[in-house]
Structures are given as structure tokens and as C-alpha cells.
Write an enzyme that holds these catalytic residues in place. Structure first.
Site, short mmCIF file in Angstrom:
data_model
loop_
_atom_site.label_atom_id
_atom_site.label_comp_id
_atom_site.label_asym_id
_atom_site.label_seq_id
_atom_site.Cartn_x
_atom_site.Cartn_y
_atom_site.Cartn_z
CG HIS A 29 -2.07 0.94 1.10
ND1 HIS A 29 -1.93 2.31 1.19
CD2 HIS A 29 -3.40 0.72 0.87
CE1 HIS A 29 -3.11 2.88 1.02
NE2 HIS A 29 -4.03 1.93 0.82
NE ARG B 195 -3.35 6.62 -2.30
CZ ARG B 195 -3.69 5.60 -3.07
NH1 ARG B 195 -3.66 5.71 -4.39
NH2 ARG B 195 -4.08 4.46 -2.54
#
Length: 623
Positions: A257, A273
Site C-alpha cells: 500500500h 487520495r
């Protein structure tokens, strides 16, 4: 010694395991879940992101369908998944989301009117239709064409797990916490349950069942840097590996990740994000818009991780006492929106590095996050080689994710697969008659008692289990990380073979009695190193790049030779390497292999995609 009988024994009490137990209980069967921790403390509870399901209610999800979800999942897997499983999953996911709503999950709901969203840090306007008011809302996740990540703010796993656990309690499902399964009871053909150790007293117990389920989550704690909780240590995988009868699938397929919080590696979820958060380098300049044009930060996790690592290699990293990192910037959202939509992120930042994400940058780096590989199962969750044994969730290679999992497909898989496998187990139990062989049970109890005694007496040696575990983690960190090479992987395999020899000579420094973490670690360490070797050797032999498995010396995807699933088995416990075999990635390809449409986008030309490699299927690969 206490012996406990039940129709269904679920080893693990996270979301997938409890979803299986619900189906068994609703069909009238008794079910017990074993858990290392209290049920609501399982790793499922910390998932911040959403659950993917094609509902089409939100502004960014109009026109969505299970077929579109299926296509995104296959592309995201880099054509490494079982497409029949992906189709079953995509069709069932909307049903499960609505079932969870009925049970009480507090899904975020559509509010009609204009809403401001962010992409690349810049605001964009979207209009939610008034006729969708009050329906389940969704947001975008990297790698999908439509917004379909259903959320309960940024605490989706918490909301879903607590709700499912409530249903279990209502149905009479028992959760035996602080209990660790240390060996399956089986006669070479049938699984009858397990031998477990009470983590409060150290006493052994026998659990006997007509059906047993491995639902223990992932193996992230094999790695030096992981977003996983300490209980995600491959314990369920080891139970199956030690039988020598059932394979692990695609263990080299490991997802990293991009935004693990430095220094703890606790997850900072994709929601940041997807809310327009951007990644900045040491100069506090954005770089993904150059390295990942068109997609930027919302690109697939594997692609973003690779860009980050390469940028740090080229001098863009921020030096710190805890290693290099980059910055995540969500300041554009403002304090009010962060507090309302990303409260878990705000709390983590305040508690650990002591920063305010509305005013300061968040230090992040790539870390191991998810294992696409696991105990190989059929579509019904059954583990081939042992009747009565099933696996589900991250512990299983069902194989929905192939070589890259889309964000939000993991929580969704837990409930979709948990429900489907639970119903198959209920069918299996209808009229099932099981005879428990007392000799088999007694032999396994004796074997485990002697194993524990040998560790306490340092019968095989005096190696320190924690030093051995650190050596394993260091080898994987150096050789089987985000970017891989043949030279690095060969060195990793060699190092792990030496570490395996050390793992077999571990002895306790403590007395091994009662609450004893050292004994728990020692009981698992040999199996953990074997799992690590499955990861490293599988990656070494796979001479291509596919999804999260990226070989810098073989940067192209090679469908002609490698449209396959790796099957790794430890057939002889004294071997120092697993046996590798291969099977086709999917029984059919309704969506033929093509480019993913973003990211590295390289595909090889060594064979036709419509006729994937099968010559390797029966070949064993050693060393």
C-alpha cells in the site's frame, strides 16, 4: 483435556469468518469461532476504505453494473484472477451490501445537490440526483471506472464488523477468544477440527467439528514493514501447510500500500487520495502527475507504489531516523471536512506523529498490505485434499484478486465469499455423518504436547525466535519487496533457506507456561519461514511482471508463458524448499487479456492470450 464439539468450527472471528458462521447458524447448525483476540478486535475492524458494489446511486456511479465491476476486477488483477469467481462476486456484491444495511450498517447516504470533490488537489463539482436521496452512497477508488466504494465514513470495517458480530450474538454463534489453533486434526482424507491452545492458561483443547473453516486473515507480519495488525501472521496458512496435503495459491502475489504512516506503518487509507490528496517529495513537489500521467494518485496501488520507490531511489525521498519517506498532502480539504469525512485519519495523525493533517504534511511510505495468495480453494471454498476443510477471506486464494486487489474488493469479498461459502457448508452438512477416530485425535494431541515440550527443553537447539523472525523479515524486505530482480530473489531464497534451518533449532528462553508470547511465536516460526520461501521462490520462478509482482529484469507481462496460478506445497516437512506446480489462471476468459489501461502497460508477446500456457501445469519446480 477439554473437548468441544460443534457442527462448524471457524478458525478466525473476523468479517469473513463470522459471515460464514451466520449462514451456518441460520441453517440450524451450531457454530464456534476461535479468535486470538476479542471478536470485535479482529483486523477487519481497522479497514478504513469502502466495500465495492455496483449500486449506481451516486453521481460518479451512474450507469454502473455488475458487468462493469467484473471488468474492473479482472483488469485490476492484471488478468491473474479466476474470471468465473470474479463474475459471481460482482453479481452478489450489491445483494450483500443491502443485507448489511438491513442488519444495521450505517452506510453513508446520498445527499442530493451539488457537491465539491477533489482530483489532483483541484476541486470538481458533481451533482447528486434528487431521486437518489437517502440511497447508499459511494466514492471512487483507484483502478475503477465508476464510483462504487460504499462507505461508513472512513471506518467501514469497524461499522460492518460490529454489525455482523451483533448478528452472530443474536443467532447464538459462540466466539472463543484468546484461543489459538496450533494444528488441524486430520487423517489424510478428512479434517475433524483442531488442537488449540488457550492463550490465558497455556492449556490445550480439542475442537471437533463436521466442517472446519480457515478464516484467519493475511500473513503481512512476515514482512518488515506491514499495515497489518500483529495477529495477521499467517497462522491459518501454517495449519494447512503443515498437513502437506493442500497447496497455497499465488503466494508471490503480495500487495503493497502506498500510504503507510511513518514510523508505525499503520494504514492511511485510499480515501485520502480519493479525496484529492497528493503525494509530494523531499522538495514538497508533486511527482505522480509526471510519473503516472492521466491517473496520478488515484491509480492502482501497485503502480503508485512503484512510482514512489523509483522516485525515492532517484533522490526524491525525505530522510528520517525511521527511513526514507514521502509526504501525503490533504491540507486542501480543510479542518472541517477532514474531521467529518476522514476522522480516523485525523485521529491517527494526532496520536502517532502528533500532527494536524489540515495544516501539516503526513509522512508515508509503501508497506506490505495484502496477500492475494493463500490457501487454494474451489469456488465453493472447499480446500482440495481434505474433505470438510474450507477457507475464506484473505486466508484463501479463492482467486478473486489475481495479482492485484482493487481497493474495496477485500471487505466486499469477506462478506460475499463468507455468505456463499457458508451456504455451501450448510449444504455439505445436510445429512453429513462424521465418525471421529479417537486414535487420530490422541495422536495429534500427543504430537503437539511433545512439540511444546521440545521447545521448552530446547531439544533441537537454542536459537532465539525473535532473531530468526527478524532475519526472515529482513530477507523479504531486501529481496521480495515492491521492485524485484532475479538476483535479489535468488539471494532472498538462499537467505531464507538458512533461516529455515535456524527456525528448526529454536528453543525458549522462558518457561513456556501460561500467557507466553514467546511460545506462540516459536510454534509458528518454522511455518512462517516456509510461507516466506513460497513467496520468494514463486517470485523467482515467475519471469514476468504482473500486477504487484514486478520484475525489473522482466518488466513485461507474459501471457503466453505465465497466465497461470502458482500452487506451492510443502509435501515433506523436512524439505528446505516448497514444490511448485501451476494451473491456468482461469477456466475461461470471457474478458480476454489486454492492457490495464493505465500504469506500466507492458505486455509480452511470447504467446497468444486466448491460449494461455498449460505445458507447465503438471511440472514440479524445485530450487
Amino acid at each position: 483435556m477439554q473437548t468441544v464439539y460443534t457442527d462448524v468450527l471457524v478458525i478466525g472471528a473476523g468479517l469473513a469468518g463470522e459471515r460464514v458462521a451466520i449462514e451456518a447458524a441460520q441453517a440450524g447448525f451450531s457454530a464456534i469461532c476461535l479468535s486470538l483476540v476479542p471478536a470485535r478486535h479482529s483486523h477487519s475492524a481497522v479497514a478504513q476504505g469502502g466495500m465495492q458494489a455496483a449500486l449506481g446511486n451516486c453521481a460518479g456511479g451512474e450507469g454502473d453494473s455488475p458487468d462493469a465491476h467484473f471488468a474492473d476486477t479482472v483488469r485490476g488483477s492484471d488478468w491473474g484472477c479466476d474470471q468465473e469467481v470474479a463474475q459471481l462476486f460482482a453479481e452478489r456484491a450489491p445483494v450483500e451490501i443491502r443485507q448489511l444495511a438491513h442488519w444495521g450498517v450505517p452506510w453513508s447516504r446520498v445527499t442530493p445537490g451539488a457537491h465539491t470533490h477533489f482530483r489532483d488537489g483541484a476541486p470538481i463539482e458533481r451533482e447528486a440526483r434528487p431521486e437518489n436521496a437517502g440511497l447508499i452512497d459511494a466514492s471512487g477508488f483507484g483502478g475503477t471506472d465508476k464510483w462504487r466504494a460504499c462507505r461508513a465514513f472512513d471506518g467501514t470495517g469497524h461499522g460492518v464488523l460490529f454489525t455482523v458480530d451483533n448478528v452472530c450474538a443474536k443467532l447464538g454463534v459462540e466466539v472463543h477468544d484468546k484461543t489459538e489453533a496450533i494444528a488441524l486434526i486430520q487423517d489424510g482424507e478428512m479434517c475433524f477440527g483442531c488442537v488449540a491452545r488457550c492463550l490465558r492458561t497455556g492449556e490445550l483443547r480439542v475442537y471437533l467439528s463436521k466442517a472446519s473453516v480457515i478464516a484467519t486473515g493475511g500473513f503481512g507480519r512476515l514482512f518488515l514493514h506491514s499495515t497489518n495488525a500483529v495477529i495477521s501472521d499467517g497462522g491459518g496458512h501454517i495449519l494447512v501447510l503443515n498437513t502437506g496435503l493442500a497447496p497455497m495459491g499465488n503466494m508471490e502475489a503480495v500487495q503493497f500500500h502506498p500510504t503507510a504512516l511513518v514510523p508505525t506503518d499503520i494504514l492511511i487509507g485510499d480515501a485520502c487520495r480519493d479525496h484529492g490528496g497528493t503525494l509530494l517529495d523531499a522538495n514538497k513537489e508533486r511527482f505522480l502527475n509526471i510519473r503516472e500521467p492521466g491517473d496520478g494518485e488515484p491509480a492502482g496501488r501497485d503502480e503508485v507504489c512503484r512510482r514512489m520507490v523509483r522516485h525515492m531511489r532517484q533522490g526524491g525521498g525525505v530522510a528520517s531516523p525511521h527511513g526514507e519517506h514521502l509526504w501525503l498532502d490533504i491540507r486542501h480539504l480543510g479542518a472541517e471536512r477532514i474531521a467529518s469525512e476522514l476522522p480516523a485519519v485525523r485521529e491517527l495523525c494526532a496520536r502517532i506523529p502528533g500532527i494536524d493533517p489540515a495544516r501539516q504534511l503526513i509522512p508515508v511510505r509503501p508497506a506490505q498490505h495484502y496477500g492475494m495468495g493463500g490457501v487454494r480453494t474451489g469456488k465453493d471454498g472447499h480446500v482440495p485434499g481434505l474433505k470438510g476443510l474450507f477457507a475464506v477471506g484473505e486466508a484463501a486464494c479463492w482467486d478473486l484478486h489475481g495479482f492485484n486487489r482493487l481497493g474495496g474488493n477485500s471487505l466486499a469479498e469477506a462478506v460475499v465469499a463468507g455468505g456463499m461459502v457458508g451456504r455451501k457448508i450448510a449444504e455439505f452438512l445436510q445429512g453429513a455423518e462424521v465418525t471421529f477416530n479417537s486414535a487420530v485425535i490422541d495422536d495429534e494431541v500427543k504430537r503437539q504436547t511433545e512439540r511444546i515440550g521440545g521447545l521448552i527443553r530446547c531439544k533441537a537447539g537454542t536459537e532465539n525466535v525473535y532473531k530468526v523472525r527478524q532475519a526472515m523479515r529482513q530477507a523479504l524486505d531486501e529481496g521480495a519487496n515492491v521492485l524485484r530482480t532475479g538476483t535479489g530473489l535468488a539471494a532472498c531464497v538462499a537467505s531464507l533457506r538458512e533461516t529455515l534451518d535456524r527456525a528448526r533449532r529454536v528453543g525458549l528462553k522462558s518457561n513456556g507456561l501460561g500467557v507466553n508470547p514467546e511460545l506462540s511465536a516459536a510454534l509458528k516460526i518454522e511455518g512462517q519461514v516456509k510461507l516466506a520461501l513460497m513467496v520468494a521462490l514463486g517470485a523467482l520462478k515467475r519471469t514476468e511482471s504482473r500486477g504487484c509482482h514486478h520484475r525489473e529484469d522482466f518488466p513485461a507481462r507474459d501471457d503466453g508463458a505465465w497466465l497461470t496460478r502458482t500452487l506451492a506445497t510443502w509435501k515433506n516437512p523436512d524439505d528446505d524448499l516448497p514444490t511448485l506446480e501451476y494451473e491456468p489462471a482461469s477456466p475461461a476468459y470471457p474478458l480476454p487479456p489486454d492492457g490495464r489501461g493505465h500504469g506500466d502497460g507492458q505486455t509480452g508477446a511470447s504467446g497468444a492470450a486466448s491460449a494461455p500456457a498449460t505445458a507447465r501445469n503438471a511440472d514440479a519446480v524445485r530450487g
